[in-house]
Design an enzyme around this catalytic site. Sequence first.
Site, PDB file in Angstrom:
ATOM      1  N   LYS A 176      -1.959  13.619  -6.603  1.00 35.49           N
ATOM      2  CA  LYS A 176      -1.920  12.922  -5.578  1.00 35.49           C
ATOM      3  C   LYS A 176      -0.472  12.965  -5.027  1.00 35.49           C
ATOM      4  O   LYS A 176       0.015  14.239  -4.406  1.00 35.49           O
ATOM      5  CB  LYS A 176      -1.690  11.052  -5.365  1.00 35.49           C
ATOM      6  CG  LYS A 176      -1.498  10.625  -4.186  1.00 35.49           C
ATOM      7  CD  LYS A 176      -1.556   9.169  -4.613  1.00 35.49           C
ATOM      8  CE  LYS A 176      -0.201   8.494  -3.374  1.00 35.49           C
ATOM      9  NZ  LYS A 176       0.782   7.834  -4.283  1.00 35.49           N
TER      10      LYS A 176
ATOM     11  N   ASP B 164      -4.182   7.664  -1.016  1.00 32.71           N
ATOM     12  CA  ASP B 164      -3.585   6.410  -1.364  1.00 32.71           C
ATOM     13  C   ASP B 164      -4.086   5.747  -1.008  1.00 32.71           C
ATOM     14  O   ASP B 164      -4.984   5.753  -0.344  1.00 32.71           O
ATOM     15  CB  ASP B 164      -2.063   6.760  -1.175  1.00 32.71           C
ATOM     16  CG  ASP B 164      -1.856   6.035   0.461  1.00 32.71           C
ATOM     17  OD1 ASP B 164      -2.855   6.666   1.523  1.00 32.71           O
ATOM     18  OD2 ASP B 164      -0.821   6.010   1.433  1.00 32.71           O
TER      19      ASP B 164
END
Length: 214
Positions: free
Chosen positions: A124, A142
């Site tokens: 991420k 997210d």
Amino acid sequence: MAKQLDYHTIREIFSRFQAAEPEPRGELDHVNAYTLVVAVALSAQATDAGVNKATRALFKIADTPEKMLALGEQGLTEHIKTIGLFRQKAKNVIKLSRILVEEYGSEVPNSRAALQSLPGVGRKTANVVLNMWWHYPAQAVDTHIFRLGNRSGIAPGKTVDAVERAIEDNIPVDFQRHAHHWMILHGRYHCVARKPKCGACLIRDLCHFEEKNL
Ligand code: SF4
């Protein structure tokens, strides 16, 4: 989990996002690629506002890996102790700074594999850096994007990886670069976790969520 929206509906959704905000920006403060990596690494399980508060003074004195190493783990810890998991994060930032100096000539690498090899940098974080700094169409998922993707049907998936794939596979290529920020901002401020603001949502007629808060 809503069913996957079709191409034309997704194109309409992103056309509206684009009309409302042509150049969406991330909310993590940074002054260069290095401070972006640090800010994103610090933001795990913390809010952008909380990270910005801590990094405002930090980045004035440590905006390069060399300066961060000079500050040291103890000095860094003092700056970030309001952020969750700060001890581990401080260790990782010092380690990744050393690796950048020793192996990358103090530059932040622009490949996902190299970024992910840095301590405290997962997929991420790497995707956020690739998207925000190098403007790659990388899709970091997210909590806000995961929720919006699943509720609306823009990118449904049971796991973060599945949502990432759904975004890459279903969002038209001309919207890919800004998709991350349009979705994160829409999830953060409109499609909020508890009481989504469906009544004022600009895609409410296209969204598949069955429990709209109208
Ligand atoms: S209509 Fe409601 S559930 Fe659908 S995207 Fe908008 S805020 Fe989220």
